[in-house]
Design an enzyme around this catalytic site. Structure first.
Site, PDB file in Angstrom:
ATOM      1  N   CYS A 115     -46.844  17.197  -3.640  1.00  0.00           N
ATOM      2  CA  CYS A 115     -46.197  18.419  -4.120  1.00  0.00           C
ATOM      3  C   CYS A 115     -46.693  18.726  -5.519  1.00  0.00           C
ATOM      4  CB  CYS A 115     -44.675  18.245  -4.124  1.00  0.00           C
ATOM      5  SG  CYS A 115     -43.765  19.768  -4.485  1.00  0.00           S
ATOM      6  N   CYS A 128     -40.615  18.265  -9.739  1.00  0.00           N
ATOM      7  CA  CYS A 128     -39.174  18.169 -10.002  1.00  0.00           C
ATOM      8  C   CYS A 128     -38.844  16.738 -10.409  1.00  0.00           C
ATOM      9  CB  CYS A 128     -38.378  18.573  -8.759  1.00  0.00           C
ATOM     10  SG  CYS A 128     -38.619  20.300  -8.286  1.00  0.00           S
ATOM     11  N   CYS A 156     -37.167  13.990  -7.848  1.00  0.00           N
ATOM     12  CA  CYS A 156     -37.694  13.877  -6.489  1.00  0.00           C
ATOM     13  C   CYS A 156     -38.934  12.996  -6.475  1.00  0.00           C
ATOM     14  CB  CYS A 156     -38.034  15.278  -5.963  1.00  0.00           C
ATOM     15  SG  CYS A 156     -38.806  15.277  -4.334  1.00  0.00           S
ATOM     16  N   CYS A 172     -32.533  12.397   0.861  1.00  0.00           N
ATOM     17  CA  CYS A 172     -32.971  13.552   0.077  1.00  0.00           C
ATOM     18  C   CYS A 172     -33.634  13.100  -1.230  1.00  0.00           C
ATOM     19  CB  CYS A 172     -31.752  14.433  -0.219  1.00  0.00           C
ATOM     20  SG  CYS A 172     -32.134  15.891  -1.167  1.00  0.00           S
ATOM     21  N   GLU A 200     -44.389  12.202   5.535  1.00  0.00           N
ATOM     22  CA  GLU A 200     -43.224  11.605   6.169  1.00  0.00           C
ATOM     23  C   GLU A 200     -42.318  12.651   6.796  1.00  0.00           C
ATOM     24  OE1 GLU A 200     -42.703   7.446   3.694  1.00  0.00           O
ATOM     25  OE2 GLU A 200     -41.575   9.175   2.973  1.00  0.00           O
ATOM     26  N   CYS A 204     -36.192  16.545   9.722  1.00  0.00           N
ATOM     27  CA  CYS A 204     -36.580  16.968   8.378  1.00  0.00           C
ATOM     28  C   CYS A 204     -38.096  16.808   8.286  1.00  0.00           C
ATOM     29  CB  CYS A 204     -35.874  16.106   7.330  1.00  0.00           C
ATOM     30  SG  CYS A 204     -36.399  16.463   5.628  1.00  0.00           S
TER      31      CYS A 204
END
Length: 347
Positions: free
Chosen positions: A114, A118, A121, A340, A94, A107
């Site tokens: 990933c 975290c 996220c 975010c 994305e 962005c």
């Protein structure tokens, strides 16, 4: 079945010139193709209309041109646009276009998924499938630039590597993508308008210094003591605050590039005045230009909540009274999971 043909965008201009020489074509053809690939953003050989049909067929037979495609697009009520891009192998990533009065910010993602996990996220709850190649990252930027022109008549003014993935774990391709984006025969964007965000890979932050990069760096801090930071960011176990502070100082000394801290506020976790004191202590040890205090955006798997407005105001006031350059960043695109920490290929 994997093609044994080479991706034409992985050839430099001299390599293209050499190829055209071997097939008996004039050297200027290489420049024409190079321009189609990087400035005119051709997504097929057929689109290269100033080449003969025979030459286009020759290129098609000998090379691939695996361009990104827009899979879905969502529009937020605040003007933010989120796009899901389909890669040549079917994977999805994305990217987000964030328009404000003075800026058009893209962005972009650097990995499919990933590996850092975290806890706050959405991407961290996905497996990392692979790194993006530099030309795929370039495609994201080019497509978001196109969307910006269509939506507002304005080109992109800024790029942030804050989408899916950890950019410094895809070091080579991230730097190659920035090289193409900033090249005169690419998008010709100033590196000072590009920010790479990292969860804190100290070794690679130092490498950025050694490579004398000219773009800006943002550290996703989110907690200013090791115990809390390790709780929400497992990478802190191997890249603790002392090591990161040393790496950031090394980076700044070598590059003089801008450093920003990113700090998401979580209710009853890192939003007290004691937490603010710890944040100030870290801030004073690094030549950071700014702390972005970020509104938390809830996701399905995480236990965190936003602090109330009073707690946020007290935190910001405390930083201000201690002469810390801090800015409260309100999230954009929350209604389409584009804010975010929310990117997870929901579409």
């Amino acid at each position: 079945m994997k093609s044994d043909k080479q991706n034409i965008r992985h050839l430099s201009l001299p390599a293209l010139q050499e190829y055209f020489s071997t097939i008996g074509e004039k050297p200027f053809r290489a420049k024409q193709v190079h321009e189609w690939l990087w400035q005119r953003h051709a997504t097929s050989f057929e689109a290269m209309t100033n080449l003969s049909k025979q030459l286009r067929s020759t290129l098609e037979a000998n090379f691939t041109l695996p361009a990104l495609r827009v899979d879905t697009t969502q529009h937020s009520t605040d003007g933010t646009i989120k796009s899901r891009f389909r890669l040549h192998d079917g994977h999805l990533v994305e990217g987000v276009l964030i328009p404000t009065e003075n800026r058009q910010t893209a962005c972009v993602s650097s990995q499919v998924g990933c590996s850092l996990s975290c806890k706050f996220c959405a991407t961290g709850y996905m497996d990392r499938k692979r790194n993006l190649d530099f030309d795929e990252i370039y495609d994201e930027v080019a497509l978001l630039n196109q969307q910006s022109l269509e939506a507002s008549g304005k080109k992109l003014s800024n790029i942030v590597y804050m989408g899916m993935g950890e950019p410094l774990l895809n070091y080579k391709h991230v730097l190659q993508s920035i090289e193409r984006i900033t090249a005169a025969d690419g998008l010709a964007m100033s590196p000072r308008r590009i920010t790479v965000s990292t969860a804190g890979v100290a070794k690679m932050i130092r490498q950025l210094g050694d490579d004398k990069v000219r773009f800006n760096l943002a550290l996703s801090l989110h907690a200013a003591n090791d115990k809390k930071r390790s709780e929400i960011m497992p990478i802190n176990d191997t890249n603790n605050l002392k090591v990161l502070i040393e790496a950031l100082n090394y980076f700044y000394k070598a590059t003089q590039s801008q450093i920003t801290f990113e700090y998401i506020l979580f209710q009853n976790f890192n939003d007290s005045l004691k937490d603010a004191d710890e944040l100030i202590h870290v801030y004073r040890q690094v030549p950071a230009d700014l702390i972005n205090i970020i509104e938390y955006n809830p996701i399905d798997n995480a236990r965190f909540q936003q602090p109330d407005e009073d707690a946020v105001a007290k935190f910001m006031d405390y930083l201000g009274r201690h002469r810390v350059n801090a800015r409260l960043r309100r999230s954009r695109g929350k209604d389409i999971d584009a804010a975010c920490g929310q990117l997870a290929n929901k579409g």
